[in-house]
Design an enzyme around this catalytic site. Sequence first.
Site, PDB file in Angstrom:
ATOM      1  N   ASP A  58       0.864  -1.185   0.000  1.00  0.00           N
ATOM      2  CA  ASP A  58       0.000   0.000   0.000  1.00  0.00           C
ATOM      3  C   ASP A  58       0.896   1.230   0.000  1.00  0.00           C
ATOM      4  O   ASP A  58       1.749   1.385   0.891  1.00  0.00           O
ATOM      5  CB  ASP A  58      -0.877  -0.028   1.258  1.00  0.00           C
ATOM      6  CG  ASP A  58      -1.971   1.016   1.259  1.00  0.00           C
ATOM      7  OD1 ASP A  58      -1.767   2.094   0.684  1.00  0.00           O
ATOM      8  OD2 ASP A  58      -3.028   0.758   1.860  1.00  0.00           O
ATOM      9  N   TYR A 150     -10.908  13.463  -3.760  1.00  0.00           N
ATOM     10  CA  TYR A 150      -9.983  13.240  -4.867  1.00  0.00           C
ATOM     11  C   TYR A 150      -9.479  14.559  -5.437  1.00  0.00           C
ATOM     12  O   TYR A 150      -8.272  14.731  -5.681  1.00  0.00           O
ATOM     13  CB  TYR A 150     -10.684  12.424  -5.949  1.00  0.00           C
ATOM     14  CG  TYR A 150      -9.853  12.148  -7.167  1.00  0.00           C
ATOM     15  CD1 TYR A 150      -8.905  11.135  -7.174  1.00  0.00           C
ATOM     16  CD2 TYR A 150     -10.024  12.890  -8.334  1.00  0.00           C
ATOM     17  CE1 TYR A 150      -8.147  10.864  -8.298  1.00  0.00           C
ATOM     18  CE2 TYR A 150      -9.277  12.625  -9.472  1.00  0.00           C
ATOM     19  CZ  TYR A 150      -8.341  11.616  -9.446  1.00  0.00           C
ATOM     20  OH  TYR A 150      -7.589  11.363 -10.563  1.00  0.00           O
ATOM     21  N   LYS A 154      -5.547  15.762  -5.519  1.00  0.00           N
ATOM     22  CA  LYS A 154      -4.825  16.113  -6.745  1.00  0.00           C
ATOM     23  C   LYS A 154      -4.330  17.561  -6.700  1.00  0.00           C
ATOM     24  O   LYS A 154      -3.235  17.868  -7.203  1.00  0.00           O
ATOM     25  CB  LYS A 154      -5.733  15.894  -7.962  1.00  0.00           C
ATOM     26  CG  LYS A 154      -5.978  14.432  -8.290  1.00  0.00           C
ATOM     27  CD  LYS A 154      -4.695  13.702  -8.650  1.00  0.00           C
ATOM     28  CE  LYS A 154      -4.958  12.282  -9.101  1.00  0.00           C
ATOM     29  NZ  LYS A 154      -3.734  11.541  -9.476  1.00  0.00           N
TER      30      LYS A 154
END
Length: 334
Positions: A58, A150, A154
């Site tokens: 991970d 998300y 980003k």
Amino acid sequence: MTNIVITGASAGVGRAVVRRFAETGNNLTLIARNETRLKAAAEEVRKAGGNALIMPLDVADADALDHAADEAEKAFGPIDIWINVAMVTVISPVAKMTPEEYRRVTEVTYLGTVNGTLSALKRFNRRGRGTIVQTGSALAYRAVPLQSAYCAAKAAIVGFTDSLRTELLHDKSNVKITVCHLPAVNTPQFDWARNKMPNRPRPVAPVFDPELIADGIYHAAFHPKREYWLGFSSVKAIMSEKISPAAGDALLARTGYSGQQTDEADDPDRPDNLFKTVEGDWAAEGRFGDEAEESSAAIWTSEHGGSRLFGGAALAMAAIVALGTFAITGPRRG
């Protein structure tokens, strides 16, 4: 052979990137959580004439990622290129998100990129060379509803990378760093992302083939520059945000929900990959192949030094946005 590390290598864009680099016979270290898919990806590499090392882990685990870098160099020698692709997301309004979900998306999508960059940088700085490729998104500049975690991750990648780039310039380092900002891509993420909306999630049209995006990332790895904007939808999204963000807000408020859902009801009990990997024979492509673009003039332009020129042409987007034809809107329902 060039020695390359790729995170998120088992599926989606990462898997397409693996295939693209395998075509030229490189040494590839493949990192992702799902060992079965990593083995399948490694077999593709070997059939194409390259060498592959798999490291199931991970990317949120910084120590494990650094260990993988050690193993990559034991197997193949000094790493030349490090490509950060791994990501997870949640499709949900902010009010339905949990702190644990925000933390997890941040740990994988943002901090996973940081962890990979630190592992690469430690080795590159010792040698005074190397290239880091970050997989960004147009959503780093033009956020959309239902993907707050998300979009924020980003955007954080952009801030982190911009800061590091100035430090490398200050140090007159030969270590290179570049960001490829992606449009919507036909990957399996829309079948395994956590979804709190009633219908099945989809990428926001227009949708691009992952192999085309992999071509852009391949080019960027060997011709690093500040940023690559892959696909005209990325160009329009980024430029329109600079020109008229309020118009984009209004338009996305009207179309952003429907543009990220199909007409099919989702299964509320299906597994998702937020905390655990989802089993299955997933590879690069998702279920939107019928509409996926396989060519892009904007990607060619970006690769040949014209992304800013192309972006300049998009200044006319101010008027287009006002008329309601914004880059990242999807199909509208009812």
